[in-house]
Write a protein that holds these residues in place. Structure first.
Motif, PDB file in Angstrom:
ATOM      1  N   TRP A 100     -10.950  26.652  -9.264  1.00 35.59           N
ATOM      2  CA  TRP A 100     -10.251  27.652 -10.071  1.00 35.59           C
ATOM      3  C   TRP A 100      -8.946  27.990  -9.373  1.00 35.59           C
ATOM      4  O   TRP A 100      -8.924  28.270  -8.176  1.00 35.59           O
ATOM      5  N   ARG A 101      -7.845  27.997 -10.139  1.00 34.99           N
ATOM      6  CA  ARG A 101      -6.541  28.252  -9.529  1.00 34.99           C
ATOM      7  C   ARG A 101      -5.767  29.279 -10.340  1.00 34.99           C
ATOM      8  O   ARG A 101      -5.883  29.347 -11.563  1.00 34.99           O
ATOM      9  N   ALA A 102      -4.964  30.050  -9.641  1.00 38.01           N
ATOM     10  CA  ALA A 102      -4.068  31.012 -10.281  1.00 38.01           C
ATOM     11  C   ALA A 102      -2.684  30.844  -9.672  1.00 38.01           C
ATOM     12  O   ALA A 102      -2.539  30.814  -8.445  1.00 38.01           O
ATOM     13  N   VAL A 103      -1.683  30.708 -10.520  1.00 40.22           N
ATOM     14  CA  VAL A 103      -0.294  30.617 -10.069  1.00 40.22           C
ATOM     15  C   VAL A 103       0.525  31.643 -10.843  1.00 40.22           C
ATOM     16  O   VAL A 103       0.117  32.094 -11.921  1.00 40.22           O
ATOM     17  N   ASP A 104       1.678  32.000 -10.294  1.00 35.80           N
ATOM     18  CA  ASP A 104       2.517  32.951 -11.024  1.00 35.80           C
ATOM     19  C   ASP A 104       3.521  32.197 -11.897  1.00 35.80           C
ATOM     20  O   ASP A 104       3.521  30.960 -11.950  1.00 35.80           O
ATOM     21  N   ALA A 105       4.377  32.926 -12.580  1.00 40.33           N
ATOM     22  CA  ALA A 105       5.308  32.318 -13.531  1.00 40.33           C
ATOM     23  C   ALA A 105       6.312  31.396 -12.864  1.00 40.33           C
ATOM     24  O   ALA A 105       6.930  30.556 -13.530  1.00 40.33           O
ATOM     25  N   ASN A 106       6.486  31.524 -11.540  1.00 40.25           N
ATOM     26  CA  ASN A 106       7.429  30.680 -10.809  1.00 40.25           C
ATOM     27  C   ASN A 106       6.752  29.492 -10.136  1.00 40.25           C
ATOM     28  O   ASN A 106       7.405  28.732  -9.416  1.00 40.25           O
ATOM     29  N   GLY A 107       5.446  29.352 -10.355  1.00 46.16           N
ATOM     30  CA  GLY A 107       4.730  28.225  -9.782  1.00 46.16           C
ATOM     31  C   GLY A 107       4.154  28.457  -8.407  1.00 46.16           C
ATOM     32  O   GLY A 107       3.592  27.538  -7.802  1.00 46.16           O
ATOM     33  N   HIS A 108       4.262  29.680  -7.869  1.00 47.72           N
ATOM     34  CA  HIS A 108       3.672  29.979  -6.569  1.00 47.72           C
ATOM     35  C   HIS A 108       2.161  30.151  -6.715  1.00 47.72           C
ATOM     36  O   HIS A 108       1.691  30.791  -7.665  1.00 47.72           O
ATOM     37  N   VAL A 109       1.427  29.603  -5.780  1.00 44.42           N
ATOM     38  CA  VAL A 109      -0.036  29.687  -5.817  1.00 44.42           C
ATOM     39  C   VAL A 109      -0.476  31.081  -5.397  1.00 44.42           C
ATOM     40  O   VAL A 109      -0.149  31.547  -4.299  1.00 44.42           O
ATOM     41  N   LEU A 110      -1.226  31.746  -6.272  1.00 49.53           N
ATOM     42  CA  LEU A 110      -1.769  33.055  -5.943  1.00 49.53           C
ATOM     43  C   LEU A 110      -3.085  32.931  -5.198  1.00 49.53           C
ATOM     44  O   LEU A 110      -3.339  33.631  -4.230  1.00 49.53           O
ATOM     45  N   ASP A 111      -3.930  32.032  -5.657  1.00 46.30           N
ATOM     46  CA  ASP A 111      -5.211  31.811  -4.989  1.00 46.30           C
ATOM     47  C   ASP A 111      -5.894  30.594  -5.598  1.00 46.30           C
ATOM     48  O   ASP A 111      -5.543  30.143  -6.701  1.00 46.30           O
TER      49      ASP A 111
END
Length: 241
Positions: A100-111
């Motif tokens: 499971w992955r989460a990224v922000d609108a700029n493509g940075h990995v959140l977790d």
């Protein structure tokens, strides 16, 4: 992402035969590029540094985790308020797991979180971890077609807007490509623990060197790259900067 970080404790490098410059360079090579441990061993050997790939692996785990912790502390609150969530299949010893992955609108990995389930309980675990680390709920969530996301969001963040449509979540799906390349290089992950350790370290380091090349001039790119390398030197080498 390039503000000054606290230097790592000097004792991190105690009782190591090689200096911080060599260790940090090996870790940088391994997590910055899709290289295997043996590739890094050979690249160091070309420079006259005789280190086994097993040692490189030990450095990647110990020092990579320390660098990643510092980068996560530095980046807290610096991400965009739009989250993209998605999951991909990871085969480990013949068993299906989900990354499971989460990224922000700029493509940075959140977790990123490795789990054996793909249901509401797994989605809840990811969202709780995200909320704890980010300290704030997003303005918008972009999710896939999996209904577990919506159920988990409604329980934890009922007021947050969420969107689900084919094509909207390309940001998260593209983020999977890096892990898929590494999975091939590493000839599959050997355990869920190994996979989780890798993605937990890789994410913060990848964020530091994440540049939207298509939106930057050559001069802007070089400036950002220099700033990123300076930040890396400060967190990885106690005597740098």
């Amino acid at each position: 992402m390039t503000e000054r970080a606290a230097d790592p404790a000097s004792h991190l490098y105690k009782r190591h035969r090689f200096p911080a410059e060599i260790i940090s360079h090996a870790v940088w090579l391994y997590f910055r590029f899709p290289l295997s441990l043996r590739h890094v061993e050979d690249m160091l050997a070309v420079r006259g540094i005789a280190v086994s790939f097993q040692t490189v692996g030990e450095w990647a785990g110990k020092f990579g985790a320390a660098y990643a912790r510092q980068l996560r502390r530095m980046s807290k609150g610096a991400f965009a308020d739009k989250w993209h969530l998605d999951e991909m299949v990871v085969s480990i010893k013949g068993r299906k797991h989900w990354l499971w992955r989460a990224v922000d609108a700029n493509g940075h990995v959140l977790d990123a979180l490795v789990q054996s389930r793909r249901d509401r309980k797994a989605a809840l675990r990811l969202l709780r971890k995200l909320l704890k680390q980010q300290g704030i709920a997003p303005r918008v969530m972009i999710i896939g077609k999996l209904r577990s996301y919506g159920a988990a969001k409604n329980e934890l963040m009922p007021g947050v807007e969420h969107r689900s449509h084919k094509g909207l979540n390309n940001r998260a799906e593209n983020s999977h490509l890096v892990v898929q390349r590494r999975e091939r290089t590493m000839k599959r992950f050997k355990s869920s623990r190994q996979c989780q350790r890798f993605v937990s370290i890789h994410g913060p380091i990848a964020n530091l060197f994440h540049y939207p090349r298509n939106l930057l001039t050559s001069a802007q790119y070089r400036k950002l790259r220099t700033a990123s390398m300076e930040t890396w030197s400060r967190i990885a080498m106690p005597t740098a900067g």
